[in-house]
Design an enzyme around this catalytic site. Structure first.
Site, PDB file in Angstrom:
ATOM      1  N   LYS A   1     104.822  33.701  81.467  1.00 28.39           N
ATOM      2  CA  LYS A   1     103.598  34.177  81.949  1.00 28.39           C
ATOM      3  C   LYS A   1     102.813  33.112  81.186  1.00 28.39           C
ATOM      4  O   LYS A   1     102.203  33.778  79.955  1.00 28.39           O
ATOM      5  CB  LYS A   1     102.806  35.277  82.525  1.00 28.39           C
ATOM      6  CG  LYS A   1     101.844  35.442  83.127  1.00 28.39           C
ATOM      7  CD  LYS A   1     100.208  36.935  82.783  1.00 28.39           C
ATOM      8  CE  LYS A   1      99.390  37.284  83.793  1.00 28.39           C
ATOM      9  NZ  LYS A   1      99.300  38.490  84.389  1.00 28.39           N
TER      10      LYS A   1
ATOM     11  N   SER B   1      97.172  39.338  89.128  1.00 32.45           N
ATOM     12  CA  SER B   1      97.183  38.091  88.493  1.00 32.45           C
ATOM     13  C   SER B   1      98.595  37.118  88.045  1.00 32.45           C
ATOM     14  O   SER B   1      98.682  36.036  87.694  1.00 32.45           O
ATOM     15  CB  SER B   1      96.452  38.287  87.293  1.00 32.45           C
ATOM     16  OG  SER B   1      97.193  38.653  86.126  1.00 32.45           O
TER      17      SER B   1
ATOM     18  N   SER C   1      98.166  43.613  88.550  1.00 34.73           N
ATOM     19  CA  SER C   1      98.904  42.910  88.113  1.00 34.73           C
ATOM     20  C   SER C   1      99.785  42.023  88.119  1.00 34.73           C
ATOM     21  O   SER C   1     100.550  40.597  87.835  1.00 34.73           O
ATOM     22  CB  SER C   1      97.932  41.611  87.016  1.00 34.73           C
ATOM     23  OG  SER C   1      96.759  41.321  87.436  1.00 34.73           O
TER      24      SER C   1
END
Ligand SMILES: [Mg+2]
Ligand SMILES: [Zn+2]
Lengths: 100, 492, 488
Positions: free
Chosen positions: C78, C155, C179
């Site tokens: 990420k 997210s 998330s």
């Protein structure tokens, strides 16, 4: 959604934006106030919770802060420190003048 | 709590157009912890390094960088708290003080707001021209220093060096217990002595390692409190006195002209000797303190505090009292001799097992005089405490006279060495051989028959002959022996 | 060799161990798949060249008998994790071309264990969002589709989409309010947020420090255990890191849950929740019973206050955490008339609307006069929520709940309605507030053929039980559906 007790207006938004160092165009102050009031109004349901005598929870970890020894283990990496700077000179960061 | 009841001595009142005014002064002193590494990072703290060479990625506020507390700094805060006779809080916490500034890389300063590590305490100060005054300590907390902005390398830009960023500071907040510029500077001087004795801060004001924010307000003597202004970062005792004087005068003039004081932060300009406002009004501050979620609360064991307590050195006040008691010297002398650790240690080594009064006279007289003249610090004195002590021993056992001792001291100051070595080398040993003295006395009497008659009438004139003999012996004759023999020969 | 991308992490590691294929081969296959899947917009930055170098180096290590926990596995990171020398953006413009001169502890752990990094995965800007639509690098498209293009959740939308599309064997993610788990639920993948303090936060761009926690998104429960075992561990550089050993997580995944007490919190039934989700939850209860677990009804009375409390605490911390992005030491600077103008223009240009909204909310709730009414009260409510869980643990060992109140929705649908968007995290956010481990396991397809997940929440540091329950759930659900590869 109820109107928040501590509702914000354009003037409050201007103040918050200033504290946050965010440029907000004049015409955005009122729409932003409406948006923030929407969220704050929804948040106000927390007033229903009885929190008398309740300690605030500031961390999900319930131990004392760890301490480290007083040893020099870092520094001496000026190039890395300045590598991403928008502007630097003679080993200094260079920024807009901070005094008149 | 706030000792507003105390009204300043009349001599400290300031005269205004409309009457007398009293000053109310409180101080926030920032003392840099003498640590190797920073409060929350492993970068060095040493003074004077090239810009940004003592900066870790934590100190530069890089994304994802996290603080970890330096244990030594916590210990020093506790040690200092104990030295201020203050409450040590086993539970304390670090908070973020949020504001934007170019030398504040994270956009917040990590400080302690709601739960400081040290709570209330009290110290006693001794202003030069007044009685001892008790000054309350409100709190001591740990916080990180900011970086340094340099404005003179470019006309339209600021240069930023983060070497100081993250250095550990102890902010020591007093109660508004001071009533004159002299009391304020005596307080800072006392704090300086305490942290230096404790070894928690070097107290170097020139380097900014100890600096004061001064809160000043004025009121009618004993009357209602006025609005205060804070003068930031004053870095000498003289400037503290000057800044307070100027600021109080400024406030009095405004009030007497019918104005009111705005609570604000001001800057002392030592060149112009004036204070001026630091921030424009629209830039109202709202620091939005909240507990730093990157740091857990600091929870100390009582044993941690007890261990520090057990290794606490003797503090200036206690040492002064002991010197008076143990060495029989006046309080004033004891105060001078305990002003800092080096002086206290020097005197103590010199005086131990000897006459304390004589030792004090030598240290404060000959030694300080010679050092002063030569511009040398006591720490670098060419005469060691041991050697000065040895010199005093030779006076005490009559090996040399007090007068010869001064010569020995001068030699010692010039070239070092022990008293015995110098006395031996220079042949300064006192003459105690009565035969030799008797011969010299006889010689003196024979040479001055008229004086002999006068002296027989008036024994006060004996000193003339003593002087003659001493001169003849090069100062080495034992004065007592000379006296005795003279008296015998003159039948006195 | 295109079928190398269909492997689980576990089987890929086994395949390399038995010499069926090399890291170079499986990495090449994944790079090809990544390039084919460009339409998903899962990556912000790809590092294919370095990946091939890492794969070769891994093969060389393996030849010498040096085999780490993730040896040779092509994975995604990420773009909230700082990676040394590789542009790190947090999906924001404010970081400009920031290349960290350091590596986050979590990604460093994985590299030390042999990870091959394919690139930096897309996310909501500063991880603030539940649909991956706030990214300044464009939204991520969910590999699952029902005619229209759907959000992958957020997210960690890039991480979830990449794993679901078989272009990474697994990926790192972070979870502040859901998330990891919500995008896992939206993409038919497994996502676990461990106990707060398990994974070091050092080198991860901070959103809300007291809530942020890293974890993996993976294809199976066991894969998630393998990844977490590499990611987690004590780090003295993070003061909130817990100095405890990892559990026996990989083995726990196959453990029997006979006699385990599974709590069913009644407050997780919310108004307007699709009946499909209620019936999936009921199905999950049956599965757990069949696996030998005891079902216990429990009450978590403050559940409905978790989300509003979160929307005070998280923005408050974020408003302070994001103050460092001021264009002075790194990132993009927009010159203004003076210093303050430069600050204001830099930050207004660099942060997107959702981030600015949260910074302002956070600034407001911490400001003089409002701190007690908002921030302090929220932290007290947080204590109440934490107490709810402690009370529940008197009667049960883990909780079973839906992961999300809905299936993935169309791109753009909720973008202009913050509160509806925030409600996505209603079932996940409680675990963040209390610091507890939570895992989402894909359990079924809804009537539109879109994945739905169920969540297991466990006691602090009891990931072993969480993995055991998740393993049992996975086995019973037997979720084998895959999105059609429409992007190829
Ligand atoms: Mg202060
Ligand atoms: Zn301070």
């Amino acid at each position: 959604m109820s109107a928040p007790e501590n509702g914000v207006n354009a003037e409050t938004v201007r103040k918050i934006a200033r504290l946050s160092r965010l440029h907000v165009a004049e015409g955005r102050l009122v729409p932003l106030a409406d948006e923030l009031n929407g969220i704050l109004g929804w948040i106000e349901q927390l007033n229903e919770v009885d929190v008398d005598g309740v300690e605030p929870m500031t961390s999900a970890v319930d131990v004392s802060a760890p301490l480290r020894a007083d040893q020099i283990t870092d520094g001496g990496k000026r190039d890395a420190v300045l590598a991403n700077a928008p502007k630097s000179d003679s080993g200094f960061y260079v920024v807009p003048r901070s005094v008149e | 709590m706030f000792t507003a009841e105390r009204v300043a001595d009349e001599k400290d009142w300031m005269k205004g157009e409309t009457g007398d005014w009293e000053l109310i002064i409180g101080l926030e002193v920032h003392a840099q912890v003498s640590s190797n590494a920073k409060l929350f990072s492993g970068a060095a703290t040493e003074y004077g390094a090239e810009p940004n060479t003592q900066v870790s990625l934590v100190d530069a506020g890089m994304p994802g960088m996290l603080p970890v507390i330096n244990e030594f700094c916590v210990e020093q805060a506790v040690r200092t708290g104990l030295g201020l006779n203050a409450q040590i809080n086993l539970f304390s916490r670090f908070d973020r003080k949020n504001y934007f500034y170019v030398d504040l890389p994270q956009g917040y300063q990590i400080s302690q707001f709601e739960h400081p590590i040290v709570g209330e305490g009290e110290i006693e100060i001794h202003p030069e021209d007044g009685d001892a005054v008790k000054v309350g300590i409100e709190r001591l907390h740990l916080e990180q220093d900011a970086g340094k902005s340099v404005h003179d390398l470019s006309d339209d830009e600021t240069y930023v060096d983060l070497n100081r960023s993250g250095v550990a500071l102890m902010e020591i907040v007093s109660k508004p217990d001071m009533r004159s510029p002299e009391e304020a500077s005596a307080y800072v001087d006392k704090l300086r002595g305490i942290v230096r004795a404790l070894g928690t801060c070097d107290g170097d004001m020139e380097k900014g390692n100890l600096r004061a924010d001064v809160n000043v307000s004025v009121r009618r003597p004993g009357g209602e409190l006025g609005t205060r202004c804070e003068i930031k970062n004053v870095n000498s005792l003289r400037f503290i006195r000057q800044a307070i004087n100027h600021e109080a005068r400024r406030q009095i003039e405004i009030i007497e002209a019918g104005g009111t004081i705005d609570q604000e932060t001001r800057l002392y300009d030592s060149v112009k000797n004036e204070t001026r406002s630091m921030r424009s009004k629209e830039d109202a501050h709202d620091y939005r303190y909240f507990p730093d979620p990157d740091l857990l609360p600091l929870q100390l064991e009582q044993s941690f505090v007890d261990n520090i307590k057990a290794t606490l050195p003797e503090l200036p006040d206690a040492r002064k009292a002991r010197f008076v008691e143990e060495f029989g010297i006046p309080a004033y002398d004891a105060g001078v001799l305990t002003a800092d650790k080096v002086t206290g240690d020097y005197y103590e080594t010199t005086a131990k097992g000897r006459d304390g009064k004589i030792a004090a006279n030598w240290v404060m007289g000959e030694l300080f005089g010679a050092l002063n003249k030569a511009g040398i610090d006591l720490a670098d004195s060419p005469v060691s405490a041991e050697n000065l002590g040895g010199l005093l021993d030779r006076i005490a056992d009559n090996t040399i006279s007090g007068k010869i001792a001064k010569t020995v001291f001068e030699k010692m100051f010039e070239g070092g060495g022990s008293a015995d070595e110098i006395i031996e080398r220079e042949g300064l040993k006192q003459v105690t051989d009565t035969g030799a003295i008797e011969a010299m006395v006889q010689e003196a009497l024979d040479a001055n028959p008229a004086q002999v008659e006068k002296a027989k009438q008036n024994p006060k004139l004996l000193g003339f002959f003593v002087g003659q003999v001493m001169k003849a012996s090069g100062g080495k004759a034992n004065p007592q022996a000379v006296n005795q023999i003279l008296r015998a020969k003159l039948g006195l | 060799m295109s079928d190398l991308t269909n492997l689980t992490l576990e089987s890929a590691l086994t395949g390399m161990a038995s010499g069926d294929f090399s890291s170079e081969e499986i990495t090449r296959a994944h790079i090809d798949a990544c390039m084919e899947a460009a339409d998903l917009n899962a990556f912000i930055t790809t590092t294919f060249e370095q990946a091939m170098d890492m794969a070769k180096a891994s093969d060389a290590r393996r030849a010498k008998g040096e085999v780490g926990k993730l040896e040779g596995a092509p994975l995604g990171v990420k773009d909230l994790f700082c990676t040394e020398g590789v542009k790190t953006t947090a999906a924001s413009q404010i970081l400009g071309d920031f290349k960290p001169p350091y590596e986050s502890t979590v990604s460093a752990n994985m590299k030390a264990d042999g990870m091959v990094m394919l690139g930096k995965l897309n996310l909501d800007e500063f991880a603030m969002g539940s649909s991956n639509e706030t990214s300044s690098y464009g939204n991520v498209v969910n590999p699952w589709k029902n005619g229209e293009e759907l959000v992958p959740g957020g997210s960690s939308g890039g991480s979830a989409a990449a794993v679901a599309a078989d272009i990474c064997l697994g990926a790192t993610a972070t979870d502040t309010g859901g998330s990891i788990r919500q995008p896992a639920s939206f993409t038919g993948t497994v996502g676990i947020k461990p106990t707060y303090g398990r994974c070091s936060r050092w080198g991860i761009v901070a959103f809300a420090s007291s809530l942020d926690q890293a974890g993996p998104i993976a294809k199976t429960v066991k894969d998630s255990a393998i990844l977490l075992d590499s990611m987690a561990g004590y780090d003295p550089k993070d003061s909130t890191s817990l100095n405890v050993d990892n559990g026996d997580w990989v083995n726990s995944c196959g453990k029997s849950i006979k006699g385990l007490r599974i709590g069913i919190p009644k407050e997780y039934t919310v108004d307007g929740m699709p009946t499909e989700i209620q019936s999936l939850w009921d199905q999950g209860i049956e599965w757990m019973k069949d696996a030998g677990a005891e079902i216990v009804p429990v009450s978590l009375p403050h559940t409905k206050y978790a989300l509003p409390a979160y929307y005070i605490v998280a923005p408050a911390e974020a408003s302070s955490n994001l103050a460092r992005y001021d264009g002075m030491r790194y990132g993009a600077r927009v010159d203004g008339e003076n210093l303050n103008d430069t600050y204001e223009r830099t930050r207004a240009a660099g942060f997107g609307p959702e981030v600015q909204r949260r910074i302002m909310i956070g600034t407001y709730v911490l400001s003089a006069g409002y701190y007690d009414a908002y921030y302090l009260r929220a932290q007290k409510v947080r204590t109440r929520i934490s107490e709810d869980f402690k009370n529940a643990w008197e009667n049960c060992d883990a909780l079973l709940t839906p992961t999300c109140p809905s299936a993935p929705f169309a791109i753009g649908r909720k973008l202009n309605d913050p509160i509806t968007m925030y409600l996505n995290d209603i079932f996940t956010v409680t675990a963040n507030l209390a610091g507890l481990p939570g895992i989402s396991v894909p359990a079924a397809l809804d009537q539109d053929g879109l994945p739905l997940g169920l969540q297991i929440i466990g006691k602090a540091l009891d990931e072993d039980t969480v993995f055991a329950a998740a393993g049992a759930l996975e086995k019973a659900a037997n979720f084998t559906a895959k999105p059609k590869k429409w992007w190829v």
